[in-house]
Design a protein around this motif. Structure first.
Motif, PDB file in Angstrom:
ATOM      1  N   HIS A 124     -74.209  93.860  21.839  1.00 36.26           N
ATOM      2  CA  HIS A 124     -73.459  94.739  22.920  1.00 36.26           C
ATOM      3  C   HIS A 124     -72.108  93.871  23.247  1.00 36.26           C
ATOM      4  O   HIS A 124     -72.194  92.788  22.772  1.00 36.26           O
ATOM      5  CB  HIS A 124     -74.281  95.274  23.937  1.00 36.26           C
ATOM      6  CG  HIS A 124     -74.910  93.797  24.846  1.00 36.26           C
ATOM      7  ND1 HIS A 124     -74.071  93.355  25.712  1.00 36.26           N
ATOM      8  CD2 HIS A 124     -76.159  93.428  24.635  1.00 36.26           C
ATOM      9  CE1 HIS A 124     -74.855  92.354  26.183  1.00 36.26           C
ATOM     10  NE2 HIS A 124     -76.271  92.468  25.878  1.00 36.26           N
ATOM     11  N   ASP A 141     -78.896  91.601  19.753  1.00 40.06           N
ATOM     12  CA  ASP A 141     -78.368  92.195  21.202  1.00 40.06           C
ATOM     13  C   ASP A 141     -76.986  92.167  21.165  1.00 40.06           C
ATOM     14  O   ASP A 141     -76.265  91.508  22.052  1.00 40.06           O
ATOM     15  CB  ASP A 141     -78.835  90.976  21.999  1.00 40.06           C
ATOM     16  CG  ASP A 141     -78.971  91.797  23.423  1.00 40.06           C
ATOM     17  OD1 ASP A 141     -79.063  92.888  23.781  1.00 40.06           O
ATOM     18  OD2 ASP A 141     -79.045  90.831  24.510  1.00 40.06           O
ATOM     19  N   GLU A 172     -79.899  85.098  20.868  1.00 43.59           N
ATOM     20  CA  GLU A 172     -81.409  84.742  21.356  1.00 43.59           C
ATOM     21  C   GLU A 172     -82.321  85.640  20.847  1.00 43.59           C
ATOM     22  O   GLU A 172     -83.581  85.468  20.722  1.00 43.59           O
ATOM     23  CB  GLU A 172     -81.641  84.237  22.664  1.00 43.59           C
ATOM     24  CG  GLU A 172     -81.332  85.414  23.657  1.00 43.59           C
ATOM     25  CD  GLU A 172     -81.004  85.262  25.087  1.00 43.59           C
ATOM     26  OE1 GLU A 172     -81.734  84.174  25.589  1.00 43.59           O
ATOM     27  OE2 GLU A 172     -79.986  85.661  25.737  1.00 43.59           O
ATOM     28  N   ASP A 207     -74.553  84.552  22.285  1.00 43.07           N
ATOM     29  CA  ASP A 207     -75.906  84.949  22.717  1.00 43.07           C
ATOM     30  C   ASP A 207     -76.977  85.568  21.541  1.00 43.07           C
ATOM     31  O   ASP A 207     -77.438  86.432  22.138  1.00 43.07           O
ATOM     32  CB  ASP A 207     -75.575  85.968  23.832  1.00 43.07           C
ATOM     33  CG  ASP A 207     -75.501  85.273  25.183  1.00 43.07           C
ATOM     34  OD1 ASP A 207     -75.378  84.062  25.353  1.00 43.07           O
ATOM     35  OD2 ASP A 207     -75.557  85.928  26.226  1.00 43.07           O
ATOM     36  N   SER A 215     -72.297  90.603  24.799  1.00 47.83           N
ATOM     37  CA  SER A 215     -72.436  89.482  23.943  1.00 47.83           C
ATOM     38  C   SER A 215     -71.169  89.146  22.976  1.00 47.83           C
ATOM     39  O   SER A 215     -71.362  88.446  21.965  1.00 47.83           O
ATOM     40  CB  SER A 215     -73.745  89.760  22.959  1.00 47.83           C
ATOM     41  OG  SER A 215     -74.606  89.911  23.681  1.00 47.83           O
TER      42      SER A 215
HETATM   43 MG    MG Z   1     -77.688  87.974  26.255  1.00 43.59          MG
END
Ligand code: MG
Ligand code: SR1
Length: 427
Positions: A240, A238, A257, A255, A243
């Protein structure tokens, strides 16, 4: 660092969090002062979790707790708490290969789905900085080190088949987070889905056209298949610009996750997509024409440098640190073998670049036609102006996805982005 306490999951709001932290000397001491004097502020602006900033007399920490549902939608969309465990595992791996480029993990409690990390100050979420037109001179160097090292050192180029399979197994349970990506990025924007949204009425026709466009459906399905069945490396999942936290002199990736063993191009494509969106949204943030020209030129230069520096670093690692079971040394001995292997490395990078272009396009489309949008566009108040920026982005993304092979170089991508920036959609 304590990793387990016999807790029952409960959502820790301010008072409960204060009490929890006060009972942990390894956190309470560096925070300093009386726990009653700590300030605790919930700052989570992501789609999934609670995030608290806790500040004491001496220092501060960031506390992230997973909720048993998707925060953006509510309790009607349950989501496993185990994502906090996968975030903790990923942070540990990333810290091993990219030290200093992820936040230090101070405490993990699996039962509470809670991670406590160093407080990053004065860092800013990169997306917010890009919207403000700020350039980050250190970004290319850091993000390409992060990606080259985390992707290379968890791939079959670097580790034995056994170790790689152990890695895949360790993250295989994170399938609920993968499923979010499979639905929200690779499926929903191309069909009628209740949660889709876009800037109406200006993008109605484009959204409808994307739902009918079978060339696009084939292209996104090929990318989805790759996401499902290409465990090339431990990816962030993720990556982006929301993050990534930045200052002039530092970059920290947060982040993870959504981490699992997937296609490398998904991470690289995420970075490039979010820079392209920052570039194409920039016109919507102008107060006077051309005032952000220098910033926009920097963004495109950054897109080019992200790919070229990533490729340079990844290849350098492959040439000097290959220890995995892929491409056995004994098959490439002597001068002829070395030369042939080098040709193969270039072919590998060309294939990875094609993946990157396609995934990048998918990441753009989902932010404009799917559920989860980004503030690069959302903060453009005038909806018609926003729709123009979004329409340009969709036009660019469609061609990148359907005709990825017509983008053999990153220069071809930035050239098309410049052309998209000048395109005037029909009123
Ligand atoms: Mg996130
Ligand atoms: C329902 S979650 C929506 C999005 O938020 C996360 O940041 C991921 O990008 C996910 O797709």
């Amino acid at each position: 660092m304590k990793t387990e306490r016999p807790d029952q999951y409960r959502i820790l709001h301010e008072a409960a969090l204060r009490e929890y932290l006060a009972a942990l000397p390894e956190l309470a001491t560096p925070l300093g002062g009386e726990p009653t004097s700590w300030t605790i502020t919930e700052v989570g602006d992501g789609n999934l979790n609670l995030v608290f900033i806790v500040k004491g007399a001496r220092g501060g920490v960031a506390v992230k707790q997973a909720l048993p549902y998707v925060r953006l939608v509510g309790e009607s969309w349950p989501l496993p708490l185990s994502r906090a465990h996968y975030e903790y595992l990923a942070l540990a791996k990333q810290a091993q290969f990219a030290p200093g480029l992820v936040p230090a993990l101070l405490h993990h409690n699996a039962a509470l789905a809670l991670n406590v990390m160093e407080l990053l100050e004065p860092h800013l979420i990169m997306r917010k900085g890009l919207i403000a037109g700020i350039q980050y001179p250190r970004f290319v160097q850091d993000i390409t080190t992060f990606m080259a090292r985390t992707l290379f050192f968890t791939s079959d180029l670097a580790v034995s088949a056994a170790a790689k399979k152990e890695g895949v197994a360790a993250f295989a349970g994170n399938h609920a987070l993968c499923k979010i990506t499979e639905d929200l990025i690779f499926t929903d924007p191309y069909r009628v889905a209740e949660q889709n949204r876009w800037t109406q009425p200006w993008l109605d026709a484009t959204a409808a056209a994307f739902r009918e466009d079978l060339d696009l459906h084939v292209a996104i399905s090929r990318l989805k298949l790759k996401f499902l069945n290409a465990p090339e490396a431990l990816i962030h999942g993720d990556l982006h610009t929301g993050s990534i936290m930045v200052t002039d002199g530092a970059t920290v990736v947060i982040d993870p996750e959504f981490a699992f063993y997937g296609p490398m191009g998904f991470d690289i494509g995420a970075v490039i997509a979010n820079l392209l969106m920052a570039y194409l949204a920039s016109a919507g943030h102008e107060r006077i024409p051309a005032e952000r020209q220098v910033f926009e030129a920097w963004v495109l230069e950054t897109v080019e440098n992200v790919w070229s520096e990533f490729a340079r670093k990844f290849l350098a690692l492959w040439r000097t640190q290959a220890g995995g079971d892929a491409y056995p040394r004994t098959l490439f001995e002597g001068e002829a073998g070395a030369a042939r292997l080098e040709v193969e490395r270039q072919a590998y990078m060309a294939r990875l670049f094609q993946d990157t272009v396609g995934f990048s396009a998918a990441k753009i489309i989902r932010r404009i036609l799917g559920l989860a949008h980004n503030i690069d566009f959302e903060l453009i108040e005038d909806p018609k102006r926003r729709a123009i920026c979004e329409a340009r982005s969709l036009k660019l993304a469609r061609v990148m996805m359907v005709e990825a092979s017509s983008f053999p170089t990153i220069g071809a991508v930035t050239k098309a982005a410049r052309e998209a920036r000048d395109w005037q959609p029909d009123p």
